[in-house]
Motif scaffolding. Structure first.
Motif, PDB file in Angstrom:
ATOM      1  N   GLY A 195      -2.384  -6.027   2.179  1.00  0.00           N
ATOM      2  CA  GLY A 195      -3.423  -5.011   2.251  1.00  0.00           C
ATOM      3  C   GLY A 195      -4.178  -5.017   3.562  1.00  0.00           C
ATOM      4  O   GLY A 195      -3.994  -5.892   4.413  1.00  0.00           O
TER       5      GLY A 195
ATOM      6  N   ASN B  45       0.823  -1.211   0.000  1.00  0.00           N
ATOM      7  CA  ASN B  45       0.000   0.000   0.000  1.00  0.00           C
ATOM      8  C   ASN B  45       0.858   1.261   0.000  1.00  0.00           C
ATOM      9  O   ASN B  45       2.018   1.248   0.406  1.00  0.00           O
ATOM     10  CB  ASN B  45      -0.920   0.019   1.225  1.00  0.00           C
TER      11      ASN B  45
ATOM     12  N   ALA C  95       1.172   0.166  -4.645  1.00  0.00           N
ATOM     13  CA  ALA C  95      -0.133   0.219  -5.312  1.00  0.00           C
ATOM     14  C   ALA C  95      -0.748   1.599  -5.136  1.00  0.00           C
ATOM     15  O   ALA C  95      -1.680   1.802  -4.349  1.00  0.00           O
ATOM     16  CB  ALA C  95      -1.060  -0.865  -4.753  1.00  0.00           C
TER      17      ALA C  95
ATOM     18  N   GLY D  95      -5.133  -0.726  -7.727  1.00  0.00           N
ATOM     19  CA  GLY D  95      -3.786  -0.500  -7.221  1.00  0.00           C
ATOM     20  C   GLY D  95      -2.685  -0.388  -8.249  1.00  0.00           C
ATOM     21  O   GLY D  95      -1.853   0.519  -8.183  1.00  0.00           O
TER      22      GLY D  95
ATOM     23  N   LYS E  46      -8.323  -5.227  -4.638  1.00  0.00           N
ATOM     24  CA  LYS E  46      -8.016  -3.821  -4.889  1.00  0.00           C
ATOM     25  C   LYS E  46      -6.510  -3.542  -4.980  1.00  0.00           C
ATOM     26  O   LYS E  46      -6.100  -2.506  -5.504  1.00  0.00           O
ATOM     27  CB  LYS E  46      -8.645  -2.925  -3.818  1.00  0.00           C
ATOM     28  N   SER E  47      -5.678  -4.454  -4.490  1.00  0.00           N
ATOM     29  CA  SER E  47      -4.232  -4.272  -4.673  1.00  0.00           C
ATOM     30  C   SER E  47      -3.875  -4.282  -6.154  1.00  0.00           C
ATOM     31  O   SER E  47      -2.913  -3.625  -6.572  1.00  0.00           O
ATOM     32  CB  SER E  47      -3.459  -5.379  -3.946  1.00  0.00           C
TER      33      SER E  47
ATOM     34  N   GLY F   7      -2.568   3.219  -7.223  1.00  0.00           N
ATOM     35  CA  GLY F   7      -3.795   3.511  -7.949  1.00  0.00           C
ATOM     36  C   GLY F   7      -3.580   4.742  -8.815  1.00  0.00           C
ATOM     37  O   GLY F   7      -2.659   4.772  -9.618  1.00  0.00           O
TER      38      GLY F   7
ATOM     39  N   THR G 158       0.311  -9.988  -2.512  1.00  0.00           N
ATOM     40  CA  THR G 158      -0.236  -8.662  -2.216  1.00  0.00           C
ATOM     41  C   THR G 158      -0.477  -8.507  -0.725  1.00  0.00           C
ATOM     42  O   THR G 158      -0.949  -9.438  -0.064  1.00  0.00           O
ATOM     43  CB  THR G 158      -1.553  -8.399  -2.973  1.00  0.00           C
TER      44      THR G 158
END
Length: 422
Positions: free
Chosen positions: A169, A70, A104, A189, A184-185, A106, A167
């Motif tokens: 998270g 993250n 990640a 991400g 979502k990673s 995004g 991943t």
């Protein structure tokens, strides 16, 4: 009643008569205990839906490992999670030069070297290559197939080319994807900005009546993308309101994540007796109120607890300003909330979606903001800047009278108000 609310790296205090309090929305009581490194070991050795991490590494013999981590906006307990992972890497003969940490981001900005040090620490920065994903850098992206929604999925080339993808998270409530973590990673991400914009554009129809995860098209496409990307294992945690880890899961990108979702829901979904005239919500302090982009989540939760025509008092320090350039441009270009609500229908873009999240609330309710933001920036959000919570209360009662009902949300960035059934 006396309240102490998180704000930036400190707290703010205020008082409210007991008779005016409809409800204090706090995470439900839980018997979940803080986790230790032994819990991380157990999750990696007995994961959900996959062989253990050691078995996976033994069978795949990877030479090119990518750990997706993250960014600075999402506090993640790397000091607890990484040592057990790195021990298993070492046992499998994986050396530091075989491992890349991919941030990640995004659509967020890439990390600075200083931010990498702040988030991951000196040892991790010294030992490993750390790369921030850049969602609109086509040279760093690679196609991996067609999504069932009809668009070509492109993800960071490092993930596509990796022999092994792990991943890391945190699974928390999310205002239109349902919950963070897991898939979502990958998406958003480390995905292409255009993919993310198409996915997130569905939020406009979802936010007022969010479907469950099994029927949420935003989340379902994220799951499809994560499977296409070839995630070998996830390592996700659930944290309580004190930011203590109370659940660790590892394993399949869907099955393990759903186990974490169930634990997170038990901590953060809170039944409410009814809607209040006024909601007072903290964005949970640093780093969740580092900028308006992050603090908007608390506003969305407060909106769910407030009557149409009511008021919200939002506590969000926001030392980093708005937090995203397109979001800021949309707010600056609008003359009223309706401009943004109308624009998003035909001109959806990332950053603009956050402006929509702000505008849809400001169109129906008065938002008072306790913040370090410049007053002109607060006005551009269609909010009213106030120096204290007490001043906001004074103004609200001067306008609406003193016989108001309040909902107080000390963990407003986390707790999701859910109307009681029946």
């Amino acid at each position: 009643m006396n309240f102490t609310m998180k704000y930036g790296k400190g707290t703010l205090e205020f008082q409210l008569e007991d008779s005016k309090i409809l409800q204090v929305v706090l995470p439900p009581e839980s018997d979940m205990k803080p986790c230790t490194v032994q819990d991380v070991d157990a999750a990696l050795d007995t994961p959900v839906g996959t062989p253990s991490l050691s078995e996976l590494l033994k069978s795949k013999k990877p030479k090119n490992v990518v750990m997706i981590v993250n960014d600075i906006t999402r506090p993640t307990p790397y000091d607890l999670l990484l040592p057990p992972v790195l021990k298993r890497f070492a046992d499998a003969g994986i050396t530091d030069d075989m491992v890349t940490l991919l941030v990640a981001t995004g659509i967020h900005d890439p990390h600075t070297p200083e931010q990498n040090l702040q988030v991951y620490g000196d040892e991790m920065v010294r030992r490993f290559r750390i790369v921030s994903h850049v969602s609109d850098d086509l040279d760093s992206l690679a196609p991996v197939g067609m999504l069932s929604t009809g668009s070509e999925l492109r993800i960071n080339r490092l993930v596509r080319d990796a022999d092994f993808v792990l991943t890391l998270g945190v699974v928390m409530p999310h205002y239109f994807a349902g919950y963070s973590g897991g898939r979502k990673s990958i998406f958003p991400g480390v995905a292409w900005k255009q993919n993310v914009e198409r996915n997130h554009s569905r939020m406009v129809q979802l936010m007022d009546d969010l479907p469950d995860l099994d029927h949420n098209p935003v989340s379902l496409e994220m799951i499809e993308a994560a499977k296409m990307a070839g995630v070998d294992m996830i390592l996700n945690v659930v944290v309580n309101e004190n930011r203590e880890i109370v659940k660790v899961v590892a394993g399949d990108v869907v099955d393990a994540w759903k186990e974490a979702v169930a634990a997170s829901a038990s901590l953060y979904e809170v039944p409410i007796k009814g809607l209040a005239d006024v909601a007072i919500a903290s964005a949970c302090g640093h780093p969740r109120d580092i900028n308006v982009y992050q603090a908007q989540k608390a506003l969305d939760h407060a909106d769910k607890a407030t009557k149409k025509g009511g008021a919200i008092i939002l506590l969000a320090d926001c030392p980093a300003g708005y937090g995203e350039s397109v979001f800021e441009q949309w707010m600056n270009a609008a003359t009223c909330p309706g401009d943004i609500v109308e624009r998003i229908q035909t001109d959806f873009m990332m950053g603009g979606h956050k402006a929509f999240g702000i505008a849809k609330v400001a169109a129906e309710k008065t938002v008072y903001m306790v913040t370090s933001l410049d007053e002109n920036l607060v006005k551009k959000l269609f909010f009213v800047k106030v120096p204290t919570i007490g001043e906001a209360l004074r103004r609200i009662e001067a306008e609406k009278g003193s016989s108001l009902q309040y909902i107080v949300m000390p963990e407003g960035g986390l707790t999701v108000p859910v109307p009681e059934k029946g």
